[in-house]
Structure formats: structure tokens, C-alpha cells
Design an enzyme around this catalytic site. Structure first.
Site, PDB file in Angstrom:
ATOM      1  CG  ASP A   1       3.931   9.263  -2.550  1.00 13.06           C
ATOM      2  OD1 ASP A   1       4.179   8.904  -1.393  1.00 13.06           O
ATOM      3  OD2 ASP A   1       2.903   8.933  -3.164  1.00 13.06           O
TER       4      ASP A   1
ATOM      5  CG  HIS B   1       2.198   6.398   0.243  1.00  8.09           C
ATOM      6  ND1 HIS B   1       2.159   7.387  -0.713  1.00  8.09           N
ATOM      7  CD2 HIS B   1       0.911   6.015   0.437  1.00  8.09           C
ATOM      8  CE1 HIS B   1       0.906   7.598  -1.083  1.00  8.09           C
ATOM      9  NE2 HIS B   1       0.125   6.774  -0.401  1.00  8.09           N
TER      10      HIS B   1
ATOM     11  CB  SER C   1      -2.622   6.263  -2.003  1.00  7.51           C
ATOM     12  OG  SER C   1      -2.537   7.397  -1.201  1.00  7.51           O
TER      13      SER C   1
END
Length: 564
Positions: A153, A201, A361
């Protein structure tokens, strides 16, 4: 930074080189700003190809041969990244290079995107923990330090109080100055190990997996005591290259990751992704991936890596608080395996805060964490599960949800509490004790065995309770072959005792259930099993008890995101 020189030798136009220490090129800034985030438009790294040579070739093309220059390794065996020198269009160059005798395939170095949607609305509870019955699973295990989860990520905030000491090891593939021709940190540099998240994120998805629990602070991860192998490859614009993602997968694989979580995607068919997933499968790794957020039917419009057909892959869509499929979630009755909560999911954010996010996600790491919990519980009993067993446990114990049958392979939403109960029964069938914290009444056990057995994913996991292993007689005549599992390239493997590493073979047929311990086994043929389930139809099903609530001590302290 100077690149290693290349010399002549070996095959015409090729030389033998070590692929382990070459540094990477980076895409131009303009390539990262191309229009179109839709399913039909794929971004690529300008002027760059991924080339994989055939298995009998242990070399790479010489510098400047065929209008290409070696740029770096890609995380695949016998493959590398090349820069295009002669100005040829990337797709045209891929076609040209693919015709070379030594080349297995050549394709653009696609840019993948992360799959989330910003949401400024605050959520004051982690509603997903009750929904997936994580508290029931926590009665058995909250995760083991021996289980490694590969987190590919944008990195994590390493100093976040709720992610303290959750990272076992990390790698940074993002250059300090995120511009074309800037080299990533050298493997020997301090920056190579700095995975600090500057996009946000990765910190959020990491918290869903492994945020510290029972510390009277913030949030709790689904598998709060596992360890993360963190690889940072997503840039601050939300994109990252396939070549970097696959290098992350290789690094995690070599470190012994049992589960990988990948909340990114959105590229057309990629042979490089397929090859990397095949290598992950050989290593016994379960690859959990988000379906994507375009509201698209992946059966009609494939998108990778979600559309891969490797049997070590689980594709996750998003569900709402009311168990409806999220409007943004990609779906596919032949592609997406199950749903998991993905709206208003509260987790860790950078700057040591907490906040909600939406997206597949968020659903993806929830399933990866659940897989890690099952691994942890089995390891506590001295058993190493295969990725096939983990996948079947998760997919055969889902809760049926509205629209699920039309949108997913299982028709359901994740329930880790029930999956943990099924694992306990599976271990008992193999001659072991029940898992600690799992206590089922006879009626509950019979109902669970029926539910799992009637699922195409669970037919070989558990024995039906009404079958006596000592008296069951196989029927006369040929036995029936096991059906091919949906969304896989072949039929389900015959069950086998757990081994330290996953057997790479997943083909073949099975004539029934094999169970037993201490060197013995018993075969229950499908006809006997079907009769047993028919008898169970008359039994009253007992509802599972309501999950326990979160401890009052696990308070949420700072719950905000910047508005805008």
C-alpha cells in the site's frame, strides 16, 4: 545515480546478469496525470515495459538492444523492467518485443490505483466488528505474532499509537522526490526502510488489520496481534506501478508472509500479475484483493488483479451497514467471492488520528485479517493451514445478504465468528481438541456442519454429524467426482493433512471426505454425505448467539478527518 554497466556476452543481444540489486526507473509526472479513472482507461508508466524471458533463458537483453535499456528488476523470476529509447509507442514496442525468441511476454508497466472513496462524515463506532462477529473469533484468538500479513500500500504511520510495534519489517519503493528519473531509496540506505505514509490510505488499511486492542485507546484491528510486512509503493497521487507492486509481493513472499492484502487494481489483463500470483501460490500465500470501486460487473469487464483465476486469490466487494452491496462496489457472480463491510469504516489515519473511509479498500484488509486470525488459531494448536483451507473456511461460512447471489460467488458477507467455529470442528474431525473459546451445543454443531457441507466451498471441510465414520459404507459402483469450484481454474484439491507449506497442486477429483488422525483416515462418499444432510433438514436450526460487545475500556478518543 549511476546505473550498472553492461558488457557483451552469452546469447546475441543478451548478457547474463544478477537481477537482485538493480535500481528502478520511475514514470514521468505527465504519465501520472493522464485523464480517465474509469474502468476502460488504464494508466501506464511512460516509456517503460515489463519483459519476462522464457524459463530456459537466464539473461536479460543487452543495454540499448532492440531500442530498450535495462531499468531494474520487477519481482518476477527471469523478468525485468526496460526503458524505451527509440520513442516507439509502449503498446507497439510490447508487440515487437513479444516476438523475440527468448521472450515469454512483454507488456506495459501499468499504474494501479488504490480503491477508496473519501468521506468527511464521522463514524463513532467500528460497526464492522459486530457485523462480522469478530468478538466471537477473539474468544479463540486475537492473532499471533508468528503470522505475517503482507501489506502492499502507501506505507503506514509508524509512530501512530495504535500501530505501535505492529510492523515486523518494511520496504520503501517510493523516491523522496516523486518525479521521473528520481531513483527509489537504495536497499542499503536508511530511507529504504522508511515506510512512513504520506498519503494516508495505507495507515487506514493497516489499522483495520492490526490496530492495537485492549489498550484503552482508539480502535482495535480485526487481527490485533499479528505482524505486518509493510511495503510502500503507492505515491502521493494515489497511483503505483505494477512493477513496484510485484516487487513488494516478492519481498513479502521471501519473508514468509502467509496472507497478502492488496487494496488496489484497475488494469487490464496483466501477464506479469498472473505470473507473480503463480509464484505466490507456490509459496502458499493467500492473496486477498479489493474488487474495485467503479460499480462495474467484473464478469463483463475484467480488471486485474481482481479478475485473476488463481485459486489462492480471494476477491472482496463492499457491503453497507444494512448488508446491502455498496453502490460503488465492483461485483461479479463469477469473479467476486464475498462481501465485507466497506462503508464508514473507522480506523487509524496519519497524524495519529482516527477517521472513517469508504471503499472496497476497507473491505479487503478485513478479509485478510480474518484469514490471519484463522492461521493464528490453528498455529496455537500446532497446525499450519493451507491457503485452500483458509479460503474454504471463509467462503463456506458467509452470511447470506440481499443481492449477494446475483453479485458474488458465495452470495454472502464475511462472518469470521462462524469461520472460527468451523475451524474448530475441522480440527476435531482431524483428531484434535476443540479450539479454546468455541463451545457449540449439539444442535448448533449439526446446523453448522450442514451449512458448511451444503456450500460448494465447504463440502470437503467437515463431516456431517449424523455419519458414523466406523459404519459408513461406500455405495456400489463408481463414485462421483467433485465439482469445480466457481471462480477457479480447476476442481477442488483432495483434502489432506495440514503441512508447513501449501501443496502447489490444485487439480484432480475427490470421491468424498477424508478425515482422521493418528495415521488413520476414513472416506465418506458423496452419496452417504448427501443422505446425512437430507436427514438434517428435519432438525430445528438454532440461531447463533448474539456477539459480545466491545469492552467499554476500548474508547475512541480522537475521531476526525480534515473537512474539505
Amino acid at each position: 545515480m549511476a546505473r550498472p554497466s553492461r558488457g557483451a556476452g552469452g546469447l546475441a543481444g543478451c548478457i547474463v546478469v544478477l537481477l537482485a540489486s538493480i535500481l528502478f526507473c520511475r514514470p514521468a509526472s505527465a504519465a501520472r496525470d493522464l485523464p480517465g479513472n474509469g474502468q476502460g482507461v488504464s494508466r501506464i508508466a511512460t516509456g517503460r515495459l515489463i519483459v519476462k524471458l522464457r524459463p530456459d533463458v537466464v539473461s536479460v537483453m543487452d543495454s540499448d538492444a532492440n531500442g530498450l535499456r535495462f531499468a531494474g528488476q520487477v519481482g518476477l523470476t527471469n523478468a525485468a523492467v526496460y526503458s524505451i529509447l527509440d520513442g516507439t509507442d509502449v503498446h507497439e514496442k510490447a508487440k515487437q518485443v513479444s516476438q523475440l525468441p527468448a521472450v515469454e511476454f512483454a507488456e506495459p508497466d501499468y499504474l494501479v490505483r488504490v480503491d477508496w472513496q473519501p468521506d468527511d462524515t464521522l463514524v463513532k463506532t467500528q460497526w464492522h466488528l459486530d457485523t462480522i462477529h469478530s468478538q466471537n473469533a477473539w474468544n479463540t484468538s486475537t492473532g499471533s505474532r508468528e503470522v505475517k500479513v503482507c501489506h502492499i500500500d502507501s506505507g503506514i504511520e509508524v509512530n501512530h499509537p495504535d500501530l505501535h510495534r505492529r510492523m515486523l519489517k518494511g520496504w520503501n519503493l517510493v523516491p523522496e522526490v516523486q518525479e521521473f528519473d528520481e531513483e527509489p531509496p537504495a536497499p542499503t540506505s536508511e530511507a529504504y526502510g522508511n515506510v512512513d505514509d504520506t498519503y494516508g490510505h495505507g495507515t487506514h488499511t493497516a489499522g483495520i488489520i492490526a490496530a492495537v486492542g485492549n489498550n484503552q485507546l482508539g480502535v482495535a484491528g480485526v487481527a490485533m496481534n499479528v505482524r505486518l510486512l509493510v511495503c510502500r509503493f503507492i505515491w502521493d497521487d494515489g497511483f503505483g506501478s505494477i512493477s513496484d507492486a510485484l516487487e513488494c509481493l516478492r519481498l513479502c513472499r521471501e519473508e514468509g508472509a502467509m496472507v497478502s492484502t492488496s487494496s488496489w487494481g484497475g488494469v487490464p489483463h496483466s501477464m506479469a500479475i498472473d505470473a507473480a500470483l503463480a509464484e505466490a501460490k507456490q509459496a502458499g500465500m493467500l492473496f486477498v484483493v479489493a474488487s474495485g470501486n467503479q460499480g462495474t460487473d467484473l464478469d463483463a469487464r475484467p480488471s486485474f488483479p481482481a479478475s485473476s483465476q488463481h485459486d489462492n486469490v480471494i476477491v472482496v466487494g463492499s457491503s453497507s451497514r444494512t448488508d446491502e452491496m455498496s453502490t460503488f462496489s465492483n461485483y461479479g457472480k463469477g469473479t467476486v467471492h464475498l462481501l465485507a463491510p466497506g462503508e464508514g469504516i473507522l480506523s487509524t489515519t496519519y497524524n495519529s488520528w482516527y477517521g472513517p473511509m469508504d471503499g472496497t479498500s476497507m473491505a479487503c484488509p478485513m478479509v485478510a485479517a480474518s484469514a490471519a486470525l484463522l492461521h493464528s488459531a490453528a498455529l496455537g494448536q500446532g497446525t499450519v493451514l493451507t491457503y485452500t483451507q483458509i479460503k474454504r473456511l471463509l467462503l463456506s461460512t458467509v452470511n447470506a445478504v440481499p443481492c449477494g447471489k446475483a453479485a458474488t460467488l458465495t452470495g454472502g458477507r464475511l462472518n469470521i465468528g462462524t469461520a472460527m467455529q468451523a475451524l474448530s470442528l475441522m480440527l476435531q474431525d482431524q483428531g484434535g481438541p476443540a479450539l479454546p473459546g468455541v463451545a457449540l451445543t449439539a444442535a448448533d454443531e449439526a446446523a453448522l456442519r450442514k451449512t458448511v457441507g451444503l456450500s460448494v466451498w465447504g463440502q470437503e471441510l467437515l463431516l456431517p454429524s449424523s455419519v458414523s465414520l466406523t459404519t459408513a459404507k461406500p455405495p456400489a459402483g463408481p463414485t462421483s467426482a467433485a465439482a469445480q469450484l466457481p471462480g477457479t481454474a480447476g476442481p477442488p484439491p483432495a483434502p489432506r493433512p495440514a503441512s508447513p507449506r501449501q501443496d502447489s497442486s490444485s487439480s484432480g477429483t475427490s470421491s468424498g471426505i477424508i478425515s482422521g488422525g493418528s495415521g488413520s483416515s476414513t472416506v465418506v462418499h458423496p452419496e452417504v454425505q448427501a443422505a446425512a444432510y437430507s436427514a438434517l433438514d428435519a432438525q430445528e436450526e438454532v440461531a447463533a448467539p448474539a456477539p459480545a460487545k466491545l469492552s467499554d475500556g476500548r474508547r475512541l478518543l480522537r475521531l476526525s478527518l480534515p473537512s474539505g
